[in-house]
Design a protein around this motif. Structure first.
Motif, PDB file in Angstrom:
ATOM      1  N   ASN A 148      49.197 -16.586 -31.956  1.00  0.00           N
ATOM      2  CA  ASN A 148      50.531 -16.732 -30.629  1.00  0.00           C
ATOM      3  C   ASN A 148      50.988 -15.275 -30.455  1.00  0.00           C
ATOM      4  N   TYR A 149      49.995 -15.691 -28.846  1.00  0.00           N
ATOM      5  CA  TYR A 149      50.124 -14.609 -27.291  1.00  0.00           C
ATOM      6  C   TYR A 149      50.436 -15.006 -26.533  1.00  0.00           C
ATOM      7  N   ARG A 150      50.895 -13.919 -25.593  1.00  0.00           N
ATOM      8  CA  ARG A 150      50.882 -14.592 -24.127  1.00  0.00           C
ATOM      9  C   ARG A 150      50.240 -15.552 -23.863  1.00  0.00           C
ATOM     10  N   ASN A 151      48.959 -15.699 -23.813  1.00  0.00           N
ATOM     11  CA  ASN A 151      48.338 -16.700 -23.030  1.00  0.00           C
ATOM     12  C   ASN A 151      47.380 -17.471 -23.866  1.00  0.00           C
ATOM     13  N   TRP A 152      48.352 -17.777 -24.904  1.00  0.00           N
ATOM     14  CA  TRP A 152      46.814 -18.835 -25.683  1.00  0.00           C
ATOM     15  C   TRP A 152      46.414 -19.794 -25.676  1.00  0.00           C
ATOM     16  N   GLU A 153      48.045 -19.667 -24.312  1.00  0.00           N
ATOM     17  CA  GLU A 153      47.941 -21.450 -24.251  1.00  0.00           C
ATOM     18  C   GLU A 153      46.782 -21.832 -23.580  1.00  0.00           C
ATOM     19  N   GLN A 154      46.499 -21.256 -22.700  1.00  0.00           N
ATOM     20  CA  GLN A 154      45.047 -21.327 -21.692  1.00  0.00           C
ATOM     21  C   GLN A 154      44.123 -21.040 -21.665  1.00  0.00           C
ATOM     22  N   ASP A 155      44.135 -19.770 -23.213  1.00  0.00           N
ATOM     23  CA  ASP A 155      43.103 -19.222 -24.275  1.00  0.00           C
ATOM     24  C   ASP A 155      42.335 -20.217 -24.993  1.00  0.00           C
ATOM     25  N   TYR A 156      43.573 -21.194 -25.585  1.00  0.00           N
ATOM     26  CA  TYR A 156      43.019 -21.841 -27.011  1.00  0.00           C
ATOM     27  C   TYR A 156      42.618 -23.105 -25.946  1.00  0.00           C
ATOM     28  N   LEU A 157      43.435 -24.009 -24.896  1.00  0.00           N
ATOM     29  CA  LEU A 157      42.568 -25.265 -24.127  1.00  0.00           C
ATOM     30  C   LEU A 157      40.748 -24.346 -23.404  1.00  0.00           C
ATOM     31  N   GLU A 158      40.670 -23.227 -23.300  1.00  0.00           N
ATOM     32  CA  GLU A 158      39.388 -23.071 -22.673  1.00  0.00           C
ATOM     33  C   GLU A 158      37.611 -22.693 -23.454  1.00  0.00           C
ATOM     34  N   VAL A 159      38.933 -22.541 -25.189  1.00  0.00           N
ATOM     35  CA  VAL A 159      38.081 -22.666 -25.946  1.00  0.00           C
ATOM     36  C   VAL A 159      37.003 -24.357 -26.409  1.00  0.00           C
ATOM     37  N   VAL A 160      38.621 -25.104 -26.324  1.00  0.00           N
ATOM     38  CA  VAL A 160      38.244 -26.723 -26.338  1.00  0.00           C
ATOM     39  C   VAL A 160      36.901 -27.210 -25.250  1.00  0.00           C
ATOM     40  N   GLU A 161      37.833 -26.427 -24.177  1.00  0.00           N
ATOM     41  CA  GLU A 161      36.889 -26.877 -22.945  1.00  0.00           C
ATOM     42  C   GLU A 161      35.211 -26.761 -23.316  1.00  0.00           C
ATOM     43  N   GLU A 162      35.134 -25.468 -23.485  1.00  0.00           N
ATOM     44  CA  GLU A 162      33.938 -24.748 -23.409  1.00  0.00           C
ATOM     45  C   GLU A 162      32.150 -25.161 -24.959  1.00  0.00           C
ATOM     46  N   LEU A 163      33.658 -26.163 -26.232  1.00  0.00           N
ATOM     47  CA  LEU A 163      33.459 -26.402 -26.766  1.00  0.00           C
ATOM     48  C   LEU A 163      32.815 -27.655 -26.969  1.00  0.00           C
ATOM     49  N   PHE A 164      33.631 -28.456 -26.083  1.00  0.00           N
ATOM     50  CA  PHE A 164      33.072 -30.104 -25.643  1.00  0.00           C
ATOM     51  C   PHE A 164      32.063 -29.983 -24.515  1.00  0.00           C
ATOM     52  N   ALA A 165      32.214 -28.915 -23.732  1.00  0.00           N
ATOM     53  CA  ALA A 165      30.781 -28.590 -22.437  1.00  0.00           C
ATOM     54  C   ALA A 165      30.006 -28.669 -23.244  1.00  0.00           C
ATOM     55  N   ARG A 166      29.548 -28.473 -24.501  1.00  0.00           N
ATOM     56  CA  ARG A 166      27.737 -27.883 -25.251  1.00  0.00           C
ATOM     57  C   ARG A 166      27.633 -28.897 -26.359  1.00  0.00           C
ATOM     58  N   VAL A 167      28.965 -29.456 -27.283  1.00  0.00           N
ATOM     59  CA  VAL A 167      29.064 -30.405 -28.387  1.00  0.00           C
ATOM     60  C   VAL A 167      29.414 -31.710 -28.252  1.00  0.00           C
ATOM     61  N   LYS A 168      28.966 -32.695 -28.769  1.00  0.00           N
ATOM     62  CA  LYS A 168      28.863 -33.882 -28.753  1.00  0.00           C
ATOM     63  C   LYS A 168      29.811 -34.351 -29.480  1.00  0.00           C
ATOM     64  N   PRO A 169      31.261 -34.858 -29.496  1.00  0.00           N
ATOM     65  CA  PRO A 169      32.020 -35.393 -30.485  1.00  0.00           C
ATOM     66  C   PRO A 169      31.407 -35.824 -31.910  1.00  0.00           C
ATOM     67  N   GLU A 170      30.430 -36.889 -31.175  1.00  0.00           N
ATOM     68  CA  GLU A 170      29.613 -37.473 -32.402  1.00  0.00           C
ATOM     69  C   GLU A 170      28.840 -36.461 -33.300  1.00  0.00           C
ATOM     70  N   ASN A 171      28.934 -35.361 -33.317  1.00  0.00           N
ATOM     71  CA  ASN A 171      27.973 -35.011 -34.100  1.00  0.00           C
ATOM     72  C   ASN A 171      28.709 -34.128 -34.855  1.00  0.00           C
ATOM     73  N   ILE A 172      30.586 -33.792 -34.494  1.00  0.00           N
ATOM     74  CA  ILE A 172      30.984 -33.021 -35.307  1.00  0.00           C
ATOM     75  C   ILE A 172      31.517 -34.300 -36.682  1.00  0.00           C
ATOM     76  N   SER A 173      31.457 -33.273 -37.334  1.00  0.00           N
ATOM     77  CA  SER A 173      32.532 -33.949 -39.405  1.00  0.00           C
ATOM     78  C   SER A 173      33.873 -33.819 -39.168  1.00  0.00           C
ATOM     79  N   TRP A 174      34.134 -32.309 -39.079  1.00  0.00           N
ATOM     80  CA  TRP A 174      35.366 -32.575 -38.686  1.00  0.00           C
ATOM     81  C   TRP A 174      35.623 -31.138 -38.367  1.00  0.00           C
ATOM     82  N   ILE A 175      36.778 -30.558 -37.214  1.00  0.00           N
ATOM     83  CA  ILE A 175      37.796 -29.930 -37.525  1.00  0.00           C
ATOM     84  C   ILE A 175      38.831 -29.381 -38.036  1.00  0.00           C
ATOM     85  N   SER A 176      39.433 -27.826 -38.203  1.00  0.00           N
ATOM     86  CA  SER A 176      40.365 -27.859 -39.150  1.00  0.00           C
ATOM     87  C   SER A 176      40.933 -27.039 -37.494  1.00  0.00           C
ATOM     88  N   MET A 177      42.335 -26.651 -38.520  1.00  0.00           N
ATOM     89  CA  MET A 177      43.499 -26.003 -37.046  1.00  0.00           C
ATOM     90  C   MET A 177      44.184 -25.319 -38.514  1.00  0.00           C
TER      91      MET A 177
END
Ligand code: SF4
Length: 361
Positions: free
Chosen positions: A241-270
């Motif tokens: 949790n840091y000042r830019n967490w919201e923007q930065d984690y959203l960017e990680v999610v966007e970058e992830l799904f720009a490359r990886v197809k959801p049907e190839n993902i077995s699980w995601i943890s948080m």
């Protein structure tokens, strides 16, 4: 990425002729090698200097205990029936928040050489278990080390992946913060190995995950594994949790799904940032620039420090909505969280029944 440095190798005499030992020694021919069994036990309290040297001193030895263990989880938190195989204890990477700094009692990075022993024991355990559900045993090697950091010198993936390819009732998870996937790419895996990455925004990687691959390198490696037909997994852990967490984690999610197809993902943890109070002074001493120990963290029932529950819930809900918006069918779970937090995030909590698997999410 700056590469970690192994500078000395110690080998227990009984492990000297093992194949894994030969592979490591031939991969690092320039390093001094000491044949000794004195490194097996450490006679003194581990200091922060020992933690630093445990990143550089490799100790190869045999293991004689039970290789397949249930993940210990944490008191009062829901578990996900995960099993661990510790083929190494210690890690050449150097994350500021790493629990090993408090947990290990050796100034060496221990690597076990008697791999056949591990495979025989795991084989017997799987043979004795019911078959049918491919996820019955979810087995990871990344509990006390990074699963792939040493793979270029051990070649262990070339033994493990074909081994698990033949198992009907087990899935192997190789969890990493590196991009060391070259050995994996030509292997016959039959979909029984899941290659997993811990993800964080690049500013957290830069400040708190020394010697790990950049976010881009991790995702490029995931892309290579996807092209090689592997199942993939991702762990948003530890979420900071840091000042830019919201923007930065959203960017990680966007970058992830720009490359990886959801049907190839077995699980995601948080999993939110958590550590024992004993780790805090070690973090302050070893990583004085890190902001992680300075956050507002409060003691929880299991003794670990975490962000205040409403903050964790808000972060998990945001992350979940971003993931669900792009991958509605991918199982998402929380790591080391209470039933109450599960209910606030997912509207329900799974059971901790021994039959509970990732398929039940
Ligand atoms: S990669 Fe994992 S095991 Fe290695 S230092 Fe980081 S947290 Fe610890």
């Amino acid at each position: 990425m700056e590469k970690y440095q192994i500078s000395e190798i110690y080998v227990e005499p009984s492990a000297m002729e093992r194949e894994l030992t030969r592979r490591v020694l031939s991969s690092l021919p320039e390093l001094p090698v000491y044949e000794t069994d004195e490194a097996r036990t450490s006679p003194y309290e581990i200091t922060t200097e020992d933690i630093a040297s445990s990143k550089k001193r490799l100790y190869i030895r045999d293991y004689k205990g039970e290789p397949l263990k249930p993940c210990p989880g944490t008191q009062g938190r829901l578990c996900c029936n995960y099993f661990i195989v510790n083929l190494a204890v210690g890690c050449p990477l150097d994350c500021s928040y790493c629990i090993l700094q408090h947990y290990i009692n050796s100034p060496y990075l221990t690597l076990y050489a008697n791999i056949d022993y591990f495979l025989e024991k795991i084989d017997a355990r799987l043979e004795a278990a019911p078959t049918g559900r491919s996820a019955a045993f979810r087995i990871g090697t990344g509990e006390l080390t990074d699963s792939l950091a040493l793979d270029p010198i051990t070649g262990l993936s070339q033994v493990l992946v074909p081994f698990f390819a033949e198992k009907e009732n087990a899935t192997l998870e190789l969890k990493t913060k590196t991009a060391e996937v070259t050995n994996l790419l030509g292997l016959e895996h039959r979909g029984k190995t899941v290659v997993a990455w811990s993800l964080n925004p690049q500013p957290i990687i830069d400040s708190d995950e020394a010697y790990s691959a950049s976010l881009r390198e991790r995702l490029e490696a995931a892309l290579l594994c996807q092209e090689a037909g592997y199942r993939l997994a991702f762990h948003f852990d530890p979420i900071v949790n840091y000042r830019n967490w919201e923007q930065d984690y959203l960017e990680v999610v966007e970058e992830l799904f720009a490359r990886v197809k959801p049907e190839n993902i077995s699980w995601i943890s948080m999993g939110g940032l958590r550590f024992s109070p004993d780790l805090k002074p070690i973090m302050r001493e070893r990583f004085p620039e890190s902001h992680l120990p300075l956050g507002e963290l409060i003691p929880c029932e299991d003794g670990k420090l975490r962000y205040f529950k409403p903050i964790r819930v808000a972060i998990y809900r945001s992350l979940l909505s971003w993931i669900r918006g792009r991958a509605p069918g991918v199982p998402v779970y929380l790591c080391m969280e209470s039933a109450d937090v599960w209910r606030h995030v997912f509207g329900r909590a799974p059971s901790c029944d021994p039959k509970f698997t990732i398929d039940d999410l």
